[in-house]
Design a protein around this motif. Structure first.
Motif, PDB file in Angstrom:
ATOM      1  N   TYR A   1       0.855  -1.252  -0.010  1.00  0.00           N
ATOM      2  CA  TYR A   1       0.046  -0.127   0.167  1.00  0.00           C
ATOM      3  C   TYR A   1       0.842   1.177   0.031  1.00  0.00           C
ATOM      4  CZ  TYR A   1      -3.801   3.239   1.072  1.00  0.00           C
ATOM      5  OH  TYR A   1      -4.705   4.306   0.963  1.00  0.00           O
ATOM      6  N   LEU A   2       1.709   1.057   0.658  1.00  0.00           N
ATOM      7  CA  LEU A   2       2.877   2.137   0.814  1.00  0.00           C
ATOM      8  C   LEU A   2       3.325   2.545  -0.610  1.00  0.00           C
ATOM      9  CD1 LEU A   2       4.294   4.377   2.590  1.00  0.00           C
ATOM     10  CD2 LEU A   2       6.149   2.529   2.935  1.00  0.00           C
ATOM     11  N   ALA A   3       3.666   1.504  -1.395  1.00  0.00           N
ATOM     12  CA  ALA A   3       4.154   2.008  -2.681  1.00  0.00           C
ATOM     13  C   ALA A   3       3.101   2.646  -3.626  1.00  0.00           C
ATOM     14  CB  ALA A   3       4.417   0.580  -3.228  1.00  0.00           C
ATOM     15  N   PHE A   4       1.825   2.156  -3.601  1.00  0.00           N
ATOM     16  CA  PHE A   4       0.731   2.549  -4.144  1.00  0.00           C
ATOM     17  C   PHE A   4       0.470   4.235  -3.977  1.00  0.00           C
ATOM     18  CE2 PHE A   4      -0.193  -1.678  -5.085  1.00  0.00           C
ATOM     19  CZ  PHE A   4      -0.246  -1.721  -6.293  1.00  0.00           C
ATOM     20  N   TYR A   5       0.603   4.581  -2.330  1.00  0.00           N
ATOM     21  CA  TYR A   5       0.319   5.588  -2.091  1.00  0.00           C
ATOM     22  C   TYR A   5       1.552   6.551  -2.406  1.00  0.00           C
ATOM     23  CZ  TYR A   5      -0.860   9.673   1.180  1.00  0.00           C
ATOM     24  OH  TYR A   5      -1.259  11.008   1.531  1.00  0.00           O
ATOM     25  N   GLY A   6       2.640   6.103  -2.278  1.00  0.00           N
ATOM     26  CA  GLY A   6       3.687   6.880  -2.813  1.00  0.00           C
ATOM     27  C   GLY A   6       3.854   7.300  -4.142  1.00  0.00           C
ATOM     28  N   GLY A   7       3.362   6.232  -4.936  1.00  0.00           N
ATOM     29  CA  GLY A   7       3.153   6.843  -6.366  1.00  0.00           C
ATOM     30  C   GLY A   7       2.187   7.937  -6.644  1.00  0.00           C
ATOM     31  N   PHE A   8       1.044   7.721  -5.662  1.00  0.00           N
ATOM     32  CA  PHE A   8      -0.025   9.018  -5.775  1.00  0.00           C
ATOM     33  C   PHE A   8       0.691  10.105  -5.569  1.00  0.00           C
ATOM     34  CE2 PHE A   8      -3.510  11.230  -3.627  1.00  0.00           C
ATOM     35  CZ  PHE A   8      -4.312  11.200  -4.913  1.00  0.00           C
ATOM     36  N   VAL A   9       1.597  10.206  -4.335  1.00  0.00           N
ATOM     37  CA  VAL A   9       1.957  11.582  -3.857  1.00  0.00           C
ATOM     38  C   VAL A   9       2.908  12.086  -5.085  1.00  0.00           C
ATOM     39  CG1 VAL A   9       3.440  12.468  -2.072  1.00  0.00           C
ATOM     40  CG2 VAL A   9       1.811  10.984  -1.531  1.00  0.00           C
ATOM     41  N   LEU A  10       3.994  11.160  -5.498  1.00  0.00           N
ATOM     42  CA  LEU A  10       5.000  11.579  -6.400  1.00  0.00           C
ATOM     43  C   LEU A  10       4.487  12.164  -7.613  1.00  0.00           C
ATOM     44  CD1 LEU A  10       7.606   8.625  -5.871  1.00  0.00           C
ATOM     45  CD2 LEU A  10       7.713  10.907  -5.121  1.00  0.00           C
ATOM     46  N   LEU A  11       3.109  11.407  -8.052  1.00  0.00           N
ATOM     47  CA  LEU A  11       2.513  11.726  -9.450  1.00  0.00           C
ATOM     48  C   LEU A  11       1.954  13.013  -9.151  1.00  0.00           C
ATOM     49  CD1 LEU A  11       1.856  10.695 -12.233  1.00  0.00           C
ATOM     50  CD2 LEU A  11      -0.205   9.802 -11.107  1.00  0.00           C
ATOM     51  N   ASN A  12       1.450  13.189  -7.887  1.00  0.00           N
ATOM     52  CA  ASN A  12       0.960  14.791  -7.631  1.00  0.00           C
ATOM     53  C   ASN A  12       2.090  15.789  -7.661  1.00  0.00           C
ATOM     54  OD1 ASN A  12      -1.926  14.925  -7.414  1.00  0.00           O
ATOM     55  ND2 ASN A  12      -1.666  13.305  -5.668  1.00  0.00           N
ATOM     56  N   ALA A  13       3.184  15.636  -7.105  1.00  0.00           N
ATOM     57  CA  ALA A  13       4.334  16.282  -6.975  1.00  0.00           C
ATOM     58  C   ALA A  13       4.922  16.483  -8.239  1.00  0.00           C
ATOM     59  CB  ALA A  13       5.122  15.735  -5.692  1.00  0.00           C
ATOM     60  N   PHE A  14       5.383  15.555  -9.098  1.00  0.00           N
ATOM     61  CA  PHE A  14       6.164  15.921  -9.958  1.00  0.00           C
ATOM     62  C   PHE A  14       5.297  15.790 -11.454  1.00  0.00           C
ATOM     63  CE2 PHE A  14       8.988  14.018  -6.752  1.00  0.00           C
ATOM     64  CZ  PHE A  14       9.708  15.266  -6.460  1.00  0.00           C
ATOM     65  N   ALA A  15       3.991  15.174 -11.499  1.00  0.00           N
ATOM     66  CA  ALA A  15       3.379  15.391 -12.915  1.00  0.00           C
ATOM     67  C   ALA A  15       2.158  15.791 -12.704  1.00  0.00           C
ATOM     68  CB  ALA A  15       3.631  13.823 -13.468  1.00  0.00           C
ATOM     69  N   ALA A  16       1.686  16.470 -11.795  1.00  0.00           N
ATOM     70  CA  ALA A  16       0.366  17.383 -11.551  1.00  0.00           C
ATOM     71  C   ALA A  16      -0.463  17.337 -12.657  1.00  0.00           C
ATOM     72  CB  ALA A  16       0.579  18.496 -10.610  1.00  0.00           C
ATOM     73  N   ASP A  17       0.020  17.748 -13.812  1.00  0.00           N
ATOM     74  CA  ASP A  17      -0.791  17.947 -15.094  1.00  0.00           C
ATOM     75  C   ASP A  17      -1.257  16.728 -15.667  1.00  0.00           C
ATOM     76  OD1 ASP A  17       1.860  17.186 -15.697  1.00  0.00           O
ATOM     77  OD2 ASP A  17       1.768  18.046 -17.721  1.00  0.00           O
ATOM     78  N   MET A  18      -0.685  15.430 -15.140  1.00  0.00           N
ATOM     79  CA  MET A  18      -1.362  14.268 -15.494  1.00  0.00           C
ATOM     80  C   MET A  18      -2.435  13.924 -14.742  1.00  0.00           C
ATOM     81  SD  MET A  18       0.754  10.658 -15.987  1.00  0.00           S
ATOM     82  CE  MET A  18      -0.136   9.081 -16.408  1.00  0.00           C
ATOM     83  N   MET A  19      -2.508  14.235 -13.652  1.00  0.00           N
ATOM     84  CA  MET A  19      -3.743  14.091 -12.726  1.00  0.00           C
ATOM     85  C   MET A  19      -5.033  14.694 -13.259  1.00  0.00           C
ATOM     86  SD  MET A  19      -2.527  12.181 -10.463  1.00  0.00           S
ATOM     87  CE  MET A  19      -2.851  12.100  -8.557  1.00  0.00           C
ATOM     88  N   ASP A  20      -4.960  15.626 -13.985  1.00  0.00           N
ATOM     89  CA  ASP A  20      -5.920  16.367 -14.894  1.00  0.00           C
ATOM     90  C   ASP A  20      -6.648  15.319 -16.054  1.00  0.00           C
ATOM     91  OD1 ASP A  20      -6.297  18.406 -13.276  1.00  0.00           O
ATOM     92  OD2 ASP A  20      -4.886  19.472 -14.499  1.00  0.00           O
ATOM     93  N   TRP A  21      -5.499  14.409 -16.433  1.00  0.00           N
ATOM     94  CA  TRP A  21      -6.177  13.633 -17.699  1.00  0.00           C
ATOM     95  C   TRP A  21      -7.625  12.771 -17.254  1.00  0.00           C
ATOM     96  CZ3 TRP A  21      -4.489   8.277 -18.736  1.00  0.00           C
ATOM     97  CH2 TRP A  21      -4.945   7.684 -19.941  1.00  0.00           C
ATOM     98  N   THR A  22      -8.348  12.609 -18.203  1.00  0.00           N
ATOM     99  CA  THR A  22      -9.859  12.087 -18.096  1.00  0.00           C
ATOM    100  C   THR A  22      -9.921  10.944 -18.756  1.00  0.00           C
ATOM    101  OG1 THR A  22     -10.720  13.730 -19.614  1.00  0.00           O
ATOM    102  CG2 THR A  22     -10.931  14.185 -17.190  1.00  0.00           C
TER     103      THR A  22
END
Length: 65
Positions: A1-22
């Motif tokens: 779970y830590l790896a998946f949550y870490g991926g979520f945090v890293l994605l938000n920190a370093f590729a925030a524009d990807m989080m807007d993709w639908t």
């Protein structure tokens, strides 16, 4: 779970524009990933509960009835 949550945090920190993709039904990656994290936590809790059951206690409870 830590790896998946870490991926979520890293994605938000370093590729925030990807989080807007639908990708699915108008839901963005942030929402989909968040729901996945919640569902994965529930699955892990059920697995943990199943692994931590004491089968001998269940058998004793059935025989004492």
């Amino acid at each position: 779970y830590l790896a998946f949550y870490g991926g979520f945090v890293l994605l938000n920190a370093f590729a925030a524009d990807m989080m807007d993709w639908t990708p699915v039904a108008g839901l963005n990656v942030a929402i989909l990933y968040g729901f996945f994290l919640i569902l994965f936590a529930l699955v892990l809790s059920f697995v943990y509960g199943a692994l931590c059951r004491n089968p001998s206690a269940d058998q004793q409870a059935e025989t004492s009835k």
